[in-house]
Structures are given as structure tokens and as C-alpha cells.
Design a protein around this motif. Sequence first.
Motif, PDB file in Angstrom:
ATOM      1  N   VAL A  42       0.833  -1.207   0.000  1.00 56.47           N
ATOM      2  CA  VAL A  42       0.000   0.000   0.000  1.00 56.47           C
ATOM      3  C   VAL A  42       0.866   1.255   0.000  1.00 56.47           C
ATOM      4  O   VAL A  42       0.606   2.212  -0.734  1.00 56.47           O
ATOM      5  N   ALA A  43       1.924   1.252   0.815  1.00 62.23           N
ATOM      6  CA  ALA A  43       2.783   2.430   0.905  1.00 62.23           C
ATOM      7  C   ALA A  43       3.434   2.761  -0.431  1.00 62.23           C
ATOM      8  O   ALA A  43       3.668   3.931  -0.749  1.00 62.23           O
ATOM      9  N   LEU A  44       3.724   1.736  -1.231  1.00 64.07           N
ATOM     10  CA  LEU A  44       4.355   1.970  -2.534  1.00 64.07           C
ATOM     11  C   LEU A  44       3.410   2.665  -3.518  1.00 64.07           C
ATOM     12  O   LEU A  44       3.852   3.154  -4.560  1.00 64.07           O
ATOM     13  N   THR A  45       2.131   2.717  -3.188  1.00 65.90           N
ATOM     14  CA  THR A  45       1.188   3.478  -4.011  1.00 65.90           C
ATOM     15  C   THR A  45       1.169   4.949  -3.613  1.00 65.90           C
ATOM     16  O   THR A  45       0.478   5.759  -4.229  1.00 65.90           O
ATOM     17  N   VAL A 168      -0.992 -13.019   0.283  1.00 70.58           N
ATOM     18  CA  VAL A 168      -1.173 -11.702   0.908  1.00 70.58           C
ATOM     19  C   VAL A 168      -1.224 -10.610  -0.159  1.00 70.58           C
ATOM     20  O   VAL A 168      -2.130  -9.773  -0.169  1.00 70.58           O
ATOM     21  N   TYR A 169      -0.267 -10.625  -1.065  1.00 70.22           N
ATOM     22  CA  TYR A 169      -0.219  -9.581  -2.086  1.00 70.22           C
ATOM     23  C   TYR A 169      -1.361  -9.734  -3.092  1.00 70.22           C
ATOM     24  O   TYR A 169      -2.021  -8.760  -3.464  1.00 70.22           O
ATOM     25  N   GLY A 170      -1.598 -10.977  -3.527  1.00 74.57           N
ATOM     26  CA  GLY A 170      -2.634 -11.218  -4.529  1.00 74.57           C
ATOM     27  C   GLY A 170      -4.022 -10.893  -4.023  1.00 74.57           C
ATOM     28  O   GLY A 170      -4.852 -10.324  -4.756  1.00 74.57           O
ATOM     29  N   SER A 171      -4.314 -11.239  -2.767  1.00 77.31           N
ATOM     30  CA  SER A 171      -5.641 -10.927  -2.227  1.00 77.31           C
ATOM     31  C   SER A 171      -5.804  -9.426  -2.018  1.00 77.31           C
ATOM     32  O   SER A 171      -6.910  -8.890  -2.151  1.00 77.31           O
ATOM     33  N   THR A 172      -4.712  -8.740  -1.705  1.00 72.88           N
ATOM     34  CA  THR A 172      -4.764  -7.279  -1.576  1.00 72.88           C
ATOM     35  C   THR A 172      -5.029  -6.639  -2.930  1.00 72.88           C
ATOM     36  O   THR A 172      -5.828  -5.695  -3.046  1.00 72.88           O
ATOM     37  N   ALA A 173      -4.372  -7.160  -3.971  1.00 70.61           N
ATOM     38  CA  ALA A 173      -4.599  -6.640  -5.324  1.00 70.61           C
ATOM     39  C   ALA A 173      -6.010  -6.965  -5.805  1.00 70.61           C
ATOM     40  O   ALA A 173      -6.673  -6.138  -6.439  1.00 70.61           O
ATOM     41  N   ALA A 174      -6.489  -8.179  -5.490  1.00 66.87           N
ATOM     42  CA  ALA A 174      -7.833  -8.575  -5.923  1.00 66.87           C
ATOM     43  C   ALA A 174      -8.900  -7.687  -5.287  1.00 66.87           C
ATOM     44  O   ALA A 174      -9.971  -7.474  -5.873  1.00 66.87           O
ATOM     45  N   ALA A 175      -8.604  -7.157  -4.110  1.00 66.70           N
ATOM     46  CA  ALA A 175      -9.549  -6.266  -3.435  1.00 66.70           C
ATOM     47  C   ALA A 175      -9.521  -4.857  -4.007  1.00 66.70           C
ATOM     48  O   ALA A 175     -10.344  -4.016  -3.616  1.00 66.70           O
ATOM     49  N   GLY A 176      -8.572  -4.592  -4.907  1.00 66.52           N
ATOM     50  CA  GLY A 176      -8.462  -3.265  -5.495  1.00 66.52           C
ATOM     51  C   GLY A 176      -7.678  -2.285  -4.652  1.00 66.52           C
ATOM     52  O   GLY A 176      -7.597  -1.096  -4.984  1.00 66.52           O
ATOM     53  N   THR A 177      -7.087  -2.768  -3.565  1.00 70.48           N
ATOM     54  CA  THR A 177      -6.316  -1.890  -2.687  1.00 70.48           C
ATOM     55  C   THR A 177      -5.029  -1.438  -3.353  1.00 70.48           C
ATOM     56  O   THR A 177      -4.573  -0.308  -3.157  1.00 70.48           O
ATOM     57  N   ARG A 183       6.733  -4.651  -8.439  1.00 67.57           N
ATOM     58  CA  ARG A 183       7.145  -4.413  -7.052  1.00 67.57           C
ATOM     59  C   ARG A 183       6.592  -5.461  -6.106  1.00 67.57           C
ATOM     60  O   ARG A 183       7.193  -5.744  -5.061  1.00 67.57           O
ATOM     61  N   GLY A 184       5.466  -6.055  -6.475  1.00 70.17           N
ATOM     62  CA  GLY A 184       4.940  -7.146  -5.668  1.00 70.17           C
ATOM     63  C   GLY A 184       5.892  -8.320  -5.618  1.00 70.17           C
ATOM     64  O   GLY A 184       6.101  -8.933  -4.565  1.00 70.17           O
ATOM     65  N   ALA A 185       6.501  -8.647  -6.768  1.00 71.47           N
ATOM     66  CA  ALA A 185       7.464  -9.744  -6.808  1.00 71.47           C
ATOM     67  C   ALA A 185       8.682  -9.434  -5.942  1.00 71.47           C
ATOM     68  O   ALA A 185       9.203 -10.312  -5.230  1.00 71.47           O
ATOM     69  N   VAL A 186       9.151  -8.184  -5.980  1.00 75.62           N
ATOM     70  CA  VAL A 186      10.309  -7.806  -5.161  1.00 75.62           C
ATOM     71  C   VAL A 186       9.966  -7.873  -3.676  1.00 75.62           C
ATOM     72  O   VAL A 186      10.789  -8.308  -2.857  1.00 75.62           O
ATOM     73  N   LEU A 187       8.751  -7.467  -3.315  1.00 82.95           N
ATOM     74  CA  LEU A 187       8.327  -7.564  -1.916  1.00 82.95           C
ATOM     75  C   LEU A 187       8.326  -9.012  -1.433  1.00 82.95           C
ATOM     76  O   LEU A 187       8.756  -9.310  -0.316  1.00 82.95           O
ATOM     77  N   LEU A 292       9.199  -2.421   8.517  1.00 84.24           N
ATOM     78  CA  LEU A 292       8.470  -2.216   7.268  1.00 84.24           C
ATOM     79  C   LEU A 292       7.031  -1.775   7.540  1.00 84.24           C
ATOM     80  O   LEU A 292       6.504  -0.880   6.866  1.00 84.24           O
ATOM     81  N   ALA A 293       6.397  -2.408   8.534  1.00 85.15           N
ATOM     82  CA  ALA A 293       5.020  -2.040   8.868  1.00 85.15           C
ATOM     83  C   ALA A 293       4.955  -0.614   9.406  1.00 85.15           C
ATOM     84  O   ALA A 293       4.071   0.175   9.022  1.00 85.15           O
ATOM     85  N   LEU A 294       5.873  -0.247  10.295  1.00 86.45           N
ATOM     86  CA  LEU A 294       5.887   1.103  10.847  1.00 86.45           C
ATOM     87  C   LEU A 294       6.169   2.142   9.777  1.00 86.45           C
ATOM     88  O   LEU A 294       5.581   3.230   9.774  1.00 86.45           O
ATOM     89  N   GLN A 295       7.050   1.799   8.864  1.00 89.16           N
ATOM     90  CA  GLN A 295       7.356   2.699   7.755  1.00 89.16           C
ATOM     91  C   GLN A 295       6.125   2.965   6.904  1.00 89.16           C
ATOM     92  O   GLN A 295       5.863   4.085   6.464  1.00 89.16           O
ATOM     93  N   ALA A 296       5.316   1.908   6.697  1.00 87.67           N
ATOM     94  CA  ALA A 296       4.098   2.053   5.893  1.00 87.67           C
ATOM     95  C   ALA A 296       3.062   2.916   6.601  1.00 87.67           C
ATOM     96  O   ALA A 296       2.369   3.732   5.982  1.00 87.67           O
ATOM     97  N   VAL A 297       2.969   2.756   7.919  1.00 87.92           N
ATOM     98  CA  VAL A 297       2.001   3.542   8.697  1.00 87.92           C
ATOM     99  C   VAL A 297       2.415   5.017   8.743  1.00 87.92           C
ATOM    100  O   VAL A 297       1.588   5.923   8.649  1.00 87.92           O
ATOM    101  N   ALA A 298       3.718   5.265   8.865  1.00 88.92           N
ATOM    102  CA  ALA A 298       4.219   6.618   9.061  1.00 88.92           C
ATOM    103  C   ALA A 298       4.405   7.393   7.756  1.00 88.92           C
ATOM    104  O   ALA A 298       4.826   8.553   7.785  1.00 88.92           O
TER     105      ALA A 298
END
Length: 300
Positions: A42-45, A168-177, A183-187, A292-298
Amino acid sequence: MTTVAAHRVPGRLGRFTLRTFRPQIYVTYGVLWVCALEGSAVALTGTPWRPTGATCVRAVSVVLVLLFLRMLDEQKDLEYDRVHHPERPLVTGAISAAELRGAMAVLAVVAAGLNAALSATAVLLVLAAFAHGLLAALLERVSAAVRDRQLLNLAVVCPVQVLLGCYVYGSTAAAGTVTADWRGAVLIVLCVCVFLHFEFARKTAWEAPPGARLYSADLGTGPSVLIVMGLVAGAVACQIVLFAADGGSLWPLSCLPAVLPLWGARRFSTARRGGWPLLPATGFVLGTHLALALQAVALR
């Protein structure tokens, strides 16, 4: 064969889980892994990440898969454990294979039901992880090479980590988030490097007792150490590729836990005996995912 009264099964399964699937380790790892991967996606968006109900479903599902795999390992390692770990629950009779198989079926059904609330894609992806675990166990049963050769076994088993990352990534993408891209592959590679660092570290030692399943026994201690540290370098490189180009001021935060493996390598090299210190290896896994999670939140 000992018959166990039905009312005793939940308690036996609970004790098995607390003993072999310590929540403070496995649940923490599963939750942080999902938060790091989903949050970073999400943060990469360019949008700050906030956990949602879907995040909870993904975290619970990953933990259920990890528990499923732990129960599967208990069964497939039975002959090895009878010799090297006679205190294991399945060896001592504290749990039975039938009880574990029943619990595994329930875990798969629960995970599928939870993900049905997200999307059909989420259901298929999470079931793929369960199916791979069963396939890997079957290959170990029919192939002595897969069962006994550590690197071949890792090549067969490790894809479940990739599949969970895809879930995790695919279900997030399927939800349109997020919109799926490279970048998903690199993650996913980043998360696999972090996991494999711990996997190699815990099976790297100066000595190799007869029958011990160590990568250092197959490769030699020196090459095993190089792989441990190479995986750390791979994880850091993935973070630089993903985050440094955006000019974000927080991205070095997620690289900071890489100091811990350096400390571990120094301790291991200085000791010249025993195994790789697990505290810094564990700290790298948990610290990287948390950062990584804190970075995304902040994200601003």
C-alpha cells in the motif's frame, strides 16, 4: 492403538499447539509478516497504510497455514524424532496422528471460509498454500533424496513461503487496494530472503553431530555462513530497490535490523564452536517486518 475420548481432544490439541507452536513466536511472526507485506504494498502506491478487517483475515489465515504446516511436520518427522527427539508429542503419545489430521482439515476449512468474505482469488491462493504443504510431505514420503538431502528438501518446501506471499499480495490486489506490478514480486523476494536467513542460520553450526540436519553439514560452515549473510544482503537490496528511489526519509529504518545478523556473524565466528546465535537471527526477522510495517504507517 490408543483411543482418546472426544472431549479430551481439544485439550490435547491445545497443549500440543502451545508446546510446538509458541504464539509469542509464530503468531507474532505471521501477523508482522502480513503487516509488512500488505503495508509496504500500500505504501508503494503513495498512500499511508492502515490495517483493516481484511488485514485481520490475512493475518489469521497465514497463522492457520503456519500451524497446519507445524502439524504436518510433526507427522512427517516422526521416524527422525523417534531417534533424535524422543520427547516430541507425537512420539510420546501426547497427541496422535489422527487428531492432527482432523485439526488440519478444520484449519483448512476455517481459512477458506474466512477468505470467502474477501474474494474467490483469496480462497484459491490460501488453499494453494495448504495444498503445497501436503504435496511437499508426499514428496518427502516417496523420495529418500527429498527427505534426507537438506538443500533439495528446502527447494521442495520453501515455495510455500512464496505462495503465502502471493496470497497476501494477490488478495490485496484482488480487493483493489493496490495494482499488481513488478514491485509485488520484489516484496515477496524480500520476505523470502528474511525467512531463509533464519532458516539457514538455525541450521548452521561449527559441529555436525551424526544424523543432524544442518546445511553446514552439507555445504561446510564457511559456505553456509556466506549464504546466511548473502540473504541479509538480498533483503537490504530489495528494500533499496523498492523504497530508496522514492526519496522517502524513513526507508533506512527498515534496513536497520540488518545490524543484528552482523553481530550474530561476529559472535559465531569468534566462538568457533556451537551453532549460530538465534537471538540476532530472530531479531532480524521480527525487526525487519516491524520496521516495514511502521514505515508504511508513518508514510507522509
